[in-house]
Design a protein around this motif. Structure first.
Motif, PDB file in Angstrom:
ATOM      1  N   GLU A  67       5.014   8.029  -0.444  1.00 50.19           N
ATOM      2  CA  GLU A  67       4.989   7.689  -1.851  1.00 50.19           C
ATOM      3  C   GLU A  67       3.760   8.460  -2.611  1.00 50.19           C
ATOM      4  O   GLU A  67       2.830   8.829  -2.068  1.00 50.19           O
ATOM      5  N   VAL A  97      -5.737  -1.502  -7.447  1.00 49.85           N
ATOM      6  CA  VAL A  97      -5.693  -0.214  -8.058  1.00 49.85           C
ATOM      7  C   VAL A  97      -7.296   0.188  -8.037  1.00 49.85           C
ATOM      8  O   VAL A  97      -7.594   1.457  -7.675  1.00 49.85           O
ATOM      9  N   ARG A 101       5.288   2.978 -17.232  1.00 49.63           N
ATOM     10  CA  ARG A 101       4.810   2.285 -16.009  1.00 49.63           C
ATOM     11  C   ARG A 101       4.207   3.291 -15.155  1.00 49.63           C
ATOM     12  O   ARG A 101       4.290   4.336 -15.394  1.00 49.63           O
ATOM     13  N   GLY A 127      -0.036   3.261  -4.361  1.00 49.29           N
ATOM     14  CA  GLY A 127       1.211   2.357  -4.067  1.00 49.29           C
ATOM     15  C   GLY A 127       1.196   0.847  -4.645  1.00 49.29           C
ATOM     16  O   GLY A 127       1.524  -0.005  -4.315  1.00 49.29           O
ATOM     17  N   HIS A 128       0.102   0.770  -5.745  1.00 50.52           N
ATOM     18  CA  HIS A 128       0.098  -0.532  -6.405  1.00 50.52           C
ATOM     19  C   HIS A 128       0.410  -0.241  -7.778  1.00 50.52           C
ATOM     20  O   HIS A 128       0.133   0.605  -8.824  1.00 50.52           O
ATOM     21  N   ASP A 129       1.056  -1.208  -8.367  1.00 50.74           N
ATOM     22  CA  ASP A 129       1.481  -1.527  -9.814  1.00 50.74           C
ATOM     23  C   ASP A 129       0.392  -1.438 -10.636  1.00 50.74           C
ATOM     24  O   ASP A 129      -0.715  -2.102 -10.400  1.00 50.74           O
ATOM     25  N   LEU A 130       0.414  -0.559 -11.716  1.00 51.42           N
ATOM     26  CA  LEU A 130      -1.116  -0.520 -12.456  1.00 51.42           C
ATOM     27  C   LEU A 130      -1.220  -1.862 -13.194  1.00 51.42           C
ATOM     28  O   LEU A 130      -2.383  -2.027 -13.299  1.00 51.42           O
ATOM     29  N   ARG A 181       2.120   3.794 -10.698  1.00 49.90           N
ATOM     30  CA  ARG A 181       1.888   3.032  -9.579  1.00 49.90           C
ATOM     31  C   ARG A 181       0.760   3.801  -8.927  1.00 49.90           C
ATOM     32  O   ARG A 181       0.920   5.391  -9.110  1.00 49.90           O
ATOM     33  N   GLU A 227      -1.041  -5.297 -10.323  1.00 53.03           N
ATOM     34  CA  GLU A 227      -2.025  -5.050  -9.359  1.00 53.03           C
ATOM     35  C   GLU A 227      -3.324  -4.173  -9.664  1.00 53.03           C
ATOM     36  O   GLU A 227      -3.631  -3.279  -8.772  1.00 53.03           O
ATOM     37  N   THR A 259       0.687  -1.295  -0.040  1.00 57.11           N
ATOM     38  CA  THR A 259       0.045   0.030   0.001  1.00 57.11           C
ATOM     39  C   THR A 259       0.891   1.383   0.031  1.00 57.11           C
ATOM     40  O   THR A 259       2.144   1.229   0.135  1.00 57.11           O
ATOM     41  N   GLU A 260       0.165   2.516  -0.332  1.00 58.59           N
ATOM     42  CA  GLU A 260       1.070   3.505  -0.217  1.00 58.59           C
ATOM     43  C   GLU A 260       1.649   4.019   0.920  1.00 58.59           C
ATOM     44  O   GLU A 260       0.826   4.055   2.140  1.00 58.59           O
TER      45      GLU A 260
END
Length: 326
Positions: free
Chosen positions: A7, A80, A65, A70-73, A67, A76, A2-3
């Motif tokens: 971040e 998101v 890329r 806090g999540h990879d687009l 985020r 994850e 998580t963020e």
């Protein structure tokens, strides 16, 4: 993951998107701190909606890329989606059912327990001043009411980040200002807002940071004041009633532009306190007093025109048509 406290809410690098041989987005980099309003400004067809669609997982980028919360687009995407809310250019409100039923439907879509859904619905209807209209078909709502209901529906899932894609297009000035207040209140509560708009005043009033998108590329980023300083044309204007004082001031302020008919001088300036003080000090040293002083700085209209070449008139009216290039 998580963020974290440090971040960004949104961090994107190198986003690209093409349709056939048409490049819609070209190497887009964006950073949006938590709890701020970020405005993506651009003319029709610039690619604003495409950016929103990518960052909200509706479409995939060809490269790059990002985020979100806090999540990879890409890796994850479901996490998101759980962290964001999206209010698009076109209302998601169902006009055939009541405002309350629209809200309860959204609660069901978020799998909220029945009691929780009713509680959240009641709270949001009150927060957005829709209690009296809650039992009426949404088709009877004004444009401003529908927009408020639209955002209320977006908030049912308690998103940390909200994408607002041209949320005030087509609204009257009173409704627009009401929407601005709603957006400010969201951010004061800790929500991050990603706002696309064609209204220059809207970006100037609301955004902590602005990015200008043109032809699929970010051509400038910064606060409203930082962007205004990119454009030449700022000046201080002095007017005199005494022709002798006007003449003496023109000598003391070398580099100024004279307007002999109006007994005025125009001095290039960025409008800063430092430059203004320097001008006044030079007048004081020469024992000269101006009758009027005004400071003129470029506004976002000037910035937009300089960066995009888009005529001011086409932006002021902000057509409600969807972008021709997504």
């Amino acid at each position: 993951m998580t963020e974290t406290k440090h971040e960004p809410a949104i961090a994107a690098t190198g986003l690209r998107k093409s349709y056939g041989d048409k490049t819609v987005l070209d190497d887009i980099d964006l950073t949006v701190p938590v709890g701020t309003i970020f405005s993506l400004l651009g003319p029709n067809g610039a690619g604003k909606t495409t950016v929103v669609d990518i960052l909200s997982t509706l479409i995939s980028a060809d490269a790059g890329r990002a985020r979100i919360a806090g999540h990879d687009l890409t890796a994850e995407a479901q996490a998101v989606r759980a962290a964001i809310g999206v209010t698009g250019q076109f209302s998601a409100v169902d006009g055939l059912i009541t405002g309350e039923e629209n809200m309860l439907l959204m609660a069901d879509l978020h799998h909220l327990p029945r009691a929780t859904g009713r509680r959240v619905t009641a709270e949001l209807l009150e927060r957005f001043d829709l209690v009296e209209a809650a039992k009426k078909p949404a088709s009877t709502y004004s444009g401003g009411m529908k927009r408020r209901l639209d955002i209320a529906m977006t908030l049912v899932g308690d998103p940390r980040i909200i994408f607002l894609d041209e949320p005030t297009t087509g609204l009257d000035p009173r409704s627009r200002h009401t929407m601005w207040q709603i957006i400010r209140e969201l951010v004061s509560g800790g929500t991050t807002v990603f706002l696309t708009t064609q209204y220059l005043e809207e970006a100037d009033q609301l955004a902590d940071r602005i990015a200008v998108l043109n032809g699929g590329r970010i051509v400038a980023q910064g606060s409203a004041e930082e962007l205004k300083r990119l454009v030449p044309g700022g000046h201080v204007r002095l007017r005199f009633s005494d022709p002798v004082a006007h003449e003496r001031a023109a000598i003391a302020l070398s580099g100024s532009t004279r307007d002999d008919a109006a007994l005025a001088l125009q001095i290039p300036s960025d409008g800063s306190q430092r430059e203004l003080r320097a001008i006044l000090d030079r007048l004081d040293t020469a024992d000269i007093e101006a009758d009027e002083l005004s400071v003129h700085t470029p506004d976002l209209d000037d910035v937009f025109f300089a960066l995009t070449g888009d005529p001011v008139s086409s932006r002021s009216t902000a057509s409600a048509d969807r972008e021709t290039v997504r």
